[in-house]
Design a protein around this motif. Structure first.
Motif, PDB file in Angstrom:
ATOM      1  N   MET A   1       0.406  -1.452   0.102  1.00  0.00           N
ATOM      2  CA  MET A   1       0.294  -0.416   0.131  1.00  0.00           C
ATOM      3  C   MET A   1       0.929   1.136   0.141  1.00  0.00           C
ATOM      4  SD  MET A   1      -3.106   1.425   2.685  1.00  0.00           S
ATOM      5  CE  MET A   1      -4.031   0.078   2.219  1.00  0.00           C
ATOM      6  N   ALA A   2       0.344   2.068  -0.763  1.00  0.00           N
ATOM      7  CA  ALA A   2       1.247   3.509  -0.691  1.00  0.00           C
ATOM      8  C   ALA A   2       1.631   4.769   0.519  1.00  0.00           C
ATOM      9  CB  ALA A   2       0.287   4.477  -1.778  1.00  0.00           C
ATOM     10  N   LEU A   3       2.281   4.847   0.930  1.00  0.00           N
ATOM     11  CA  LEU A   3       2.852   5.629   2.290  1.00  0.00           C
ATOM     12  C   LEU A   3       2.267   7.453   2.110  1.00  0.00           C
ATOM     13  CD1 LEU A   3       5.447   3.893   3.599  1.00  0.00           C
ATOM     14  CD2 LEU A   3       3.266   3.286   4.025  1.00  0.00           C
ATOM     15  N   TYR A   4       1.755   7.589   2.775  1.00  0.00           N
ATOM     16  CA  TYR A   4       2.105   9.453   3.016  1.00  0.00           C
ATOM     17  C   TYR A   4       3.072   9.040   3.625  1.00  0.00           C
ATOM     18  CZ  TYR A   4       0.880  14.207   3.443  1.00  0.00           C
ATOM     19  OH  TYR A   4       1.160  15.649   3.414  1.00  0.00           O
ATOM     20  N   VAL A   5       4.119  10.278   3.461  1.00  0.00           N
ATOM     21  CA  VAL A   5       6.149  10.612   4.442  1.00  0.00           C
ATOM     22  C   VAL A   5       5.805  11.845   4.969  1.00  0.00           C
ATOM     23  CG1 VAL A   5       7.846  10.575   4.415  1.00  0.00           C
ATOM     24  CG2 VAL A   5       6.643   8.945   2.987  1.00  0.00           C
ATOM     25  N   TYR A   6       5.197  12.451   5.684  1.00  0.00           N
ATOM     26  CA  TYR A   6       5.544  13.501   6.832  1.00  0.00           C
ATOM     27  C   TYR A   6       6.939  14.260   7.154  1.00  0.00           C
ATOM     28  CZ  TYR A   6       0.742  11.860   8.029  1.00  0.00           C
ATOM     29  OH  TYR A   6      -0.275  10.885   7.649  1.00  0.00           O
ATOM     30  N   SER A   7       7.590  12.918   7.414  1.00  0.00           N
ATOM     31  CA  SER A   7       8.895  13.569   8.094  1.00  0.00           C
ATOM     32  C   SER A   7      10.004  12.557   8.869  1.00  0.00           C
ATOM     33  CB  SER A   7       8.571  14.990   9.305  1.00  0.00           C
ATOM     34  OG  SER A   7       8.187  14.233  10.304  1.00  0.00           O
ATOM     35  N   ILE A   8      11.178  12.809   8.462  1.00  0.00           N
ATOM     36  CA  ILE A   8      12.630  12.050   8.500  1.00  0.00           C
ATOM     37  C   ILE A   8      13.398  12.419   9.821  1.00  0.00           C
ATOM     38  CG2 ILE A   8      14.924  11.267   8.035  1.00  0.00           C
ATOM     39  CD1 ILE A   8      13.196  11.831   5.432  1.00  0.00           C
ATOM     40  N   ALA A   9      13.248  11.748  10.954  1.00  0.00           N
ATOM     41  CA  ALA A   9      14.435  12.036  11.535  1.00  0.00           C
ATOM     42  C   ALA A   9      15.166  10.941  12.663  1.00  0.00           C
ATOM     43  CB  ALA A   9      12.804  12.090  13.224  1.00  0.00           C
ATOM     44  N   ALA A  10      15.558  11.066  13.091  1.00  0.00           N
ATOM     45  CA  ALA A  10      16.662  10.194  13.982  1.00  0.00           C
ATOM     46  C   ALA A  10      16.205   9.282  14.483  1.00  0.00           C
ATOM     47  CB  ALA A  10      17.900  10.666  14.678  1.00  0.00           C
ATOM     48  N   GLU A  11      17.137   8.072  14.183  1.00  0.00           N
ATOM     49  CA  GLU A  11      15.668   6.824  14.660  1.00  0.00           C
ATOM     50  C   GLU A  11      15.804   6.838  16.648  1.00  0.00           C
ATOM     51  OE1 GLU A  11      15.114   3.085  17.026  1.00  0.00           O
ATOM     52  OE2 GLU A  11      17.036   3.357  17.042  1.00  0.00           O
ATOM     53  N   ASP A  12      16.482   7.532  16.864  1.00  0.00           N
ATOM     54  CA  ASP A  12      16.502   7.115  19.072  1.00  0.00           C
ATOM     55  C   ASP A  12      15.587   8.470  18.767  1.00  0.00           C
ATOM     56  OD1 ASP A  12      17.670   9.880  17.961  1.00  0.00           O
ATOM     57  OD2 ASP A  12      19.217   9.438  19.289  1.00  0.00           O
ATOM     58  N   HIS A  13      15.188   9.713  18.153  1.00  0.00           N
ATOM     59  CA  HIS A  13      13.987  10.557  18.227  1.00  0.00           C
ATOM     60  C   HIS A  13      12.365   9.932  19.437  1.00  0.00           C
ATOM     61  CE1 HIS A  13      10.934  13.718  17.432  1.00  0.00           C
ATOM     62  NE2 HIS A  13      11.470  14.350  17.280  1.00  0.00           N
ATOM     63  N   PRO A  14      11.868  10.587  19.794  1.00  0.00           N
ATOM     64  CA  PRO A  14      10.673   9.603  20.445  1.00  0.00           C
ATOM     65  C   PRO A  14      10.155   9.394  19.783  1.00  0.00           C
ATOM     66  CG  PRO A  14      11.283  11.689  21.523  1.00  0.00           C
ATOM     67  CD  PRO A  14      12.392  11.331  20.808  1.00  0.00           C
ATOM     68  N   ARG A  15       9.359  10.105  18.960  1.00  0.00           N
ATOM     69  CA  ARG A  15       8.969  10.251  17.621  1.00  0.00           C
ATOM     70  C   ARG A  15       7.556  10.271  18.428  1.00  0.00           C
ATOM     71  NH1 ARG A  15      12.550   6.820  15.699  1.00  0.00           N
ATOM     72  NH2 ARG A  15      11.070   5.265  15.698  1.00  0.00           N
ATOM     73  N   ASP A  16       6.788  10.709  19.680  1.00  0.00           N
ATOM     74  CA  ASP A  16       5.634  10.740  20.326  1.00  0.00           C
ATOM     75  C   ASP A  16       4.437  11.076  18.857  1.00  0.00           C
ATOM     76  OD1 ASP A  16       3.354  10.724  21.633  1.00  0.00           O
ATOM     77  OD2 ASP A  16       3.858  12.673  22.879  1.00  0.00           O
ATOM     78  N   LEU A  17       3.282   9.925  18.799  1.00  0.00           N
ATOM     79  CA  LEU A  17       1.860   9.924  18.085  1.00  0.00           C
ATOM     80  C   LEU A  17       1.008  10.444  18.092  1.00  0.00           C
ATOM     81  CD1 LEU A  17       3.866   8.147  14.879  1.00  0.00           C
ATOM     82  CD2 LEU A  17       4.290  10.385  15.184  1.00  0.00           C
TER      83      LEU A  17
ATOM     84  N   GLN B   1       0.447  19.888   9.413  1.00  0.00           N
ATOM     85  CA  GLN B   1       1.579  20.672   9.998  1.00  0.00           C
ATOM     86  C   GLN B   1       1.354  20.283  11.484  1.00  0.00           C
ATOM     87  OE1 GLN B   1       3.187  23.114   8.992  1.00  0.00           O
ATOM     88  NE2 GLN B   1       3.206  24.238  10.481  1.00  0.00           N
ATOM     89  N   GLU B   2      -0.200  19.223  12.328  1.00  0.00           N
ATOM     90  CA  GLU B   2      -0.009  19.018  13.428  1.00  0.00           C
ATOM     91  C   GLU B   2       0.964  18.382  13.799  1.00  0.00           C
ATOM     92  OE1 GLU B   2      -3.473  18.077  14.222  1.00  0.00           O
ATOM     93  OE2 GLU B   2      -4.602  20.253  14.608  1.00  0.00           O
ATOM     94  N   VAL B   3       2.030  17.139  12.938  1.00  0.00           N
ATOM     95  CA  VAL B   3       2.090  16.044  12.842  1.00  0.00           C
ATOM     96  C   VAL B   3       3.846  16.498  13.022  1.00  0.00           C
ATOM     97  CG1 VAL B   3       3.672  14.254  11.275  1.00  0.00           C
ATOM     98  CG2 VAL B   3       1.151  14.409  12.030  1.00  0.00           C
ATOM     99  N   GLN B   4       4.016  17.632  11.707  1.00  0.00           N
ATOM    100  CA  GLN B   4       5.701  18.018  12.312  1.00  0.00           C
ATOM    101  C   GLN B   4       5.605  19.005  13.500  1.00  0.00           C
ATOM    102  OE1 GLN B   4       6.971  17.394   9.667  1.00  0.00           O
ATOM    103  NE2 GLN B   4       5.135  16.892   7.854  1.00  0.00           N
ATOM    104  N   GLU B   5       4.842  19.375  13.752  1.00  0.00           N
ATOM    105  CA  GLU B   5       4.631  20.427  15.166  1.00  0.00           C
ATOM    106  C   GLU B   5       4.760  19.793  16.926  1.00  0.00           C
ATOM    107  OE1 GLU B   5       1.935  23.120  15.116  1.00  0.00           O
ATOM    108  OE2 GLU B   5       2.471  24.399  13.527  1.00  0.00           O
ATOM    109  N   GLN B   6       4.160  18.740  16.324  1.00  0.00           N
ATOM    110  CA  GLN B   6       4.272  17.402  17.461  1.00  0.00           C
ATOM    111  C   GLN B   6       5.957  16.897  17.689  1.00  0.00           C
ATOM    112  OE1 GLN B   6       0.571  15.805  19.673  1.00  0.00           O
ATOM    113  NE2 GLN B   6       2.217  13.495  19.515  1.00  0.00           N
ATOM    114  N   LEU B   7       6.426  16.506  16.003  1.00  0.00           N
ATOM    115  CA  LEU B   7       7.389  16.341  16.072  1.00  0.00           C
ATOM    116  C   LEU B   7       8.765  17.102  16.518  1.00  0.00           C
ATOM    117  CD1 LEU B   7       6.384  13.784  13.070  1.00  0.00           C
ATOM    118  CD2 LEU B   7       7.488  12.761  15.588  1.00  0.00           C
TER     119      LEU B   7
END
Length: 238
Positions: free
Chosen positions: A1-17, A60-66
């Motif tokens: 399935m296709a993916l929508y990509v929001y952002s890239i971060a380091a693997e150890d970023h908390p990525r609280d979603l 935008q909300e995804v970017q700001e929280q990350l």
């Protein structure tokens, strides 16, 4: 399935979603695709994603929280990848460049500065005071002189002077603001704007930048609108 990509971060970023909603009419859960020392935040999509208000806000909300938990490389709205494998391949191929960019963006946010001539009348009056030639042409027109060349000559003179003064003001504002930034990008102005500037500002310079904004807004006056936006995800520096 296709993916929508929001952002890239380091693997150890908390990525609280937690609490975030993805794009699309029936949003899929947000998740991470990891390759080595990098992770991309994505969601599955089964439809064409258009720039509707709801989806723009979700993006935008995804970017700001990350961004609140560490540096990220935010992608512009609408980036679609074929599948998880395609995302991993991009992360692996560009790992060095992405990691360098993340280090450069650490502790920074983007601030956008736009300047527009909100009211032309003060500037036009100032030009008439400063240029006797312009004032004479204006008086002849107001007095009823029917020479068709007069409005053209006055218009050309005023247009040249408006452009020169706006360019001078833009250069002065950029010079005044650059000390607060680690990097900057000048974008083509749109609409009534004559300056569209993005600044990459370290967190420790934020308050000084906002103070400078207040002081500059007070100083320039004369129908000029100085607008700041930020902190923003650093789209202009990815």
């Amino acid at each position: 399935m296709a993916l929508y990509v929001y952002s890239i971060a380091a693997e150890d970023h908390p990525r609280d979603l937690d609490g975030l909603t993805g794009v699309g009419s029936s949003p899929s859960p947000l998740r991470s695709v990891t390759a080595g020392s990098l992770s991309a935040v994505v969601s599955d999509v089964s439809e064409e994603i258009r720039p509707k208000r709801r989806d723009l806000l979700a993006h935008q909300e995804v970017q700001e929280q990350l961004m609140a938990d560490g540096p990220i490389l935010p992608l512009q709205f609408g980036y679609i990848a074929a599948d998880d494998s395609a995302v991993r391949q991009v992360l692996e191929t560009n790992a060095d460049g992405y990691l360098d960019a993340l280090r450069r963006l650490e502790g920074c946010a983007e601030y956008n500065v736009r300047v527009a001539q909100d009211d032309e009348e003060p500037l036009l009056q100032q030009i008439l005071r400063d240029f006797p030639e312009a004032a004479e042409l204006n008086e002849r027109i107001r007095a009823g002189d029917a020479d068709p060349q007069l409005p053209l000559a006055l218009g050309e003179l005023v247009a040249r002077e408006v452009e020169a003064r706006q360019q001078s003001l833009s250069a002065g504002l950029v010079q005044a603001l650059l000390p607060f930034a680690r990097d900057h990008v000048t974008h083509p102005p749109t609409g009534n704007d004559f300056l569209n500037l993005s600044l990459l500002v370290p967190d420790e310079q934020k308050e000084d930048l906002l103070t400078a904004h207040t002081n500059l807004s007070r100083e320039i006056g004369g129908g000029i609108g100085l607008r700041f936006a930020g902190p923003l995800p650093p789209y202009s520096f990815v």
